[in-house]
Design an enzyme around this catalytic site. Structure first.
Site, PDB file in Angstrom:
ATOM      1  CB  THR A 275      -0.878   0.034   1.268  1.00 29.39           C
ATOM      2  OG1 THR A 275      -1.600  -1.182   1.381  1.00 29.39           O
ATOM      3  CG2 THR A 275      -1.865   1.185   1.240  1.00 29.39           C
ATOM      4  NE  ARG A 303      -9.018  -7.727   1.433  1.00 30.77           N
ATOM      5  CZ  ARG A 303      -7.933  -6.986   1.604  1.00 30.77           C
ATOM      6  NH1 ARG A 303      -7.402  -6.351   0.578  1.00 30.77           N
ATOM      7  NH2 ARG A 303      -7.386  -6.879   2.793  1.00 30.77           N
ATOM      8  CB  VAL A 304     -13.030  -3.366  -0.376  1.00 29.58           C
ATOM      9  CG1 VAL A 304     -12.463  -1.983  -0.065  1.00 29.58           C
ATOM     10  CG2 VAL A 304     -13.661  -3.384  -1.770  1.00 29.58           C
ATOM     11  N   GLY A 305     -10.087  -3.860   1.175  1.00 31.41           N
ATOM     12  CA  GLY A 305      -9.380  -3.758   2.443  1.00 31.41           C
ATOM     13  C   GLY A 305      -9.584  -2.426   3.128  1.00 31.41           C
ATOM     14  CG  ASP A 306      -6.440  -1.047   5.735  1.00 30.73           C
ATOM     15  OD1 ASP A 306      -6.027  -1.925   4.952  1.00 30.73           O
ATOM     16  OD2 ASP A 306      -5.699  -0.191   6.242  1.00 30.73           O
ATOM     17  N   GLY A 326      -1.159  -2.809   5.832  1.00 26.21           N
ATOM     18  CA  GLY A 326      -1.144  -4.081   6.546  1.00 26.21           C
ATOM     19  C   GLY A 326      -2.295  -4.972   6.129  1.00 26.21           C
ATOM     20  N   GLY A 328      -5.649  -5.702   5.909  1.00 25.85           N
ATOM     21  CA  GLY A 328      -6.749  -4.757   6.027  1.00 25.85           C
ATOM     22  C   GLY A 328      -7.899  -5.167   6.905  1.00 25.85           C
TER      23      GLY A 328
END
Length: 409
Positions: A275, A303-306, A326, A328
């Site tokens: 990231t 999927r979507v992370g932070d 990191g 997420g």
């Protein structure tokens, strides 16, 4: 603060850097210069004189080893981080806004194939690049985010358009790209994002998944070959995940029933949660934060992370700005970015103390791996991470960039 709490704050810090922005030596590709910069960002670096403004960036955290990183590749990555710092500094030095500095720095990293954002984004399970980004203005608390876009060269710019040109905070997928077109932002062919290194990283992840007996799924060809914005790839129909109940996890391992893995660098063999992000404090004392990512190698099901989640991977207010990197799912559950700023606001904790506690205590106990960069309105900086390395750097008003990668000098 009680003695027990204080001792807990400082126990087992894996790699937390806390300092005030100031001249600490020139970033350079030479081994001597790199060693000097690493030492400047070591855990026990003493505080420095506070500047009027500055910029901090990261390029991802994870298992990053000296043994696997060749001098040539290390020098190239340090050069990109240095260029990003200088791009942001050029904005701030002219009295520009912190938001302008953040997006300028992130664009440089998005345009590099070395980092998992923009050009260097990893592939999902179906061989598609899915990009996420977010920005937040600390002065106004306005925010913008995009997720699951496929044809946006610099997602950080689209996130900013969402913030400034719409009444919304987040847009996703085709809708976000339609909004981009309505604002005059050109879309790029998906093949722009294809890099052989990222493609080989996906192949390695698929082989590991197969070896572990993961549910089979139809495999197609990389959608980046010849795909156009008007002809999106047709998704494959994956097999359903196993119906097992979630179990506790440990850092760097996916959840049961998931094949999510950090980005595997086929050149170095390292596992990194790729990231990129930046936080900045401008001459007017205003903070801003931004984060951009290609997500996790072999991710499925949209999927979507932070990174695009305000309060999880990106957050800024009038006191504090944070960008995270990191695994997420953990950063979302523990609202890491906002938690750090909330501790500054409500507990009156110094920023370095708040950031270190969340990353090295809260996340570690939960099994979450990664790190953050953070700034407060006094110019204090924190760069804690609980992995073996995090690409990171900062620059103050004197214009001297400092870059570091590893946990120890």
């Amino acid at each position: 603060m009680s003695p027990s709490f204080s001792s807990r704050m400082h126990r087992g810090l894996l790699a937390s850097t806390a300092l005030l922005l100031a001249p600490l030596g020139c970033a350079t590709s030479s081994q001597a210069g790199a060693a000097r910069d690493e030492a400047a960002l070591r855990t026990d670096a003493p505080p420095r004189v506070k500047p009027k403004w500055g910029l901090v960036i990261h390029g991802g955290a994870g298992v990053i080893s000296r043994e696997n990183l060749t001098p040539e590749r290390e020098a190239a990555m340090r050069a990109v981080l240095t260029e990003a710092l200088q791009a942001g500094h050029a904005v701030l030095a002219k009295g520009g806004r912190s938001m302008d500095a953040v997006t300028a720095a992130i664009r440089v990293m998005e345009d590099s194939p070395y980092f998992n954002a923009g050009k260097g984004a990893v592939f999902n399970h179906d061989g598609v690049n899915e990009l996420d980004a977010a920005v937040m203005d600390g002065k106004t608390r306005m925010a913008g985010a995009v997720a699951g876009v496929h044809h946006i060269q610099n997602p950080i710019d689209l996130a900013r358009l969402v913030m400034e040109k719409s009444p919304h905070v987040m847009m996703v997928g085709d809708g976000a790209e339609a909004f981009a077109r309505s604002q005059g932002m050109p879309l790029v062919d998906a093949k722009y994002f294809f890099t052989e290194e990222r493609w080989q990283g996906l192949q390695r992840a698929l082989e590991q998944e197969k070896a572990k007996g993961a549910p089979p799924a139809e495999q197609g060809q990389p959608s980046t070959q010849g795909q156009s914005p008007t002809q999106p790839a047709q998704p494959v129909t994956p097999a359903p995940p196993p119906a097992s109940a979630p179990q506790p996890v440990t850092p760097a391992h996916p959840q049961p029933g998931s094949s999510l893995t950090p980005g595997v660098d086929p050149i170095t063999g390292d596992h990194k949660f790729g990231t990129v992000g930046a936080v900045a404090l401008d001459m007017d004392g205003n903070l801003a934060a931004g984060t951009s990512t290609g997500g996790m190698t072999n991710k499925r099901f949209g999927r979507v992370g932070d990174a695009p989640i305000i309060g999880a991977g990106t957050y800024a207010d009038e006191r504090c700005a944070v960008s995270a990197t990191g695994h997420g799912e953990f950063f979302i559950r523990y609202t890491v970015a906002r938690d750090i700023c909330a501790r500054v606001e409500y507990q009156d904790l110094p920023l370095p103390e708040a950031a270190s506690y969340v990353v090295n205590d809260v996340l570690v106990k939960a099994g979450g791996e990664g790190g953050v960069i953070a700034m407060d309105r006094q110019g204090h900086v924190a760069m804690p991470f609980n992995s073996s390395g995090m690409y990171r750097g900062y620059i103050s008003e004197d214009g001297t960039p400092t870059v570091a990668i590893f946990q120890q000098p």
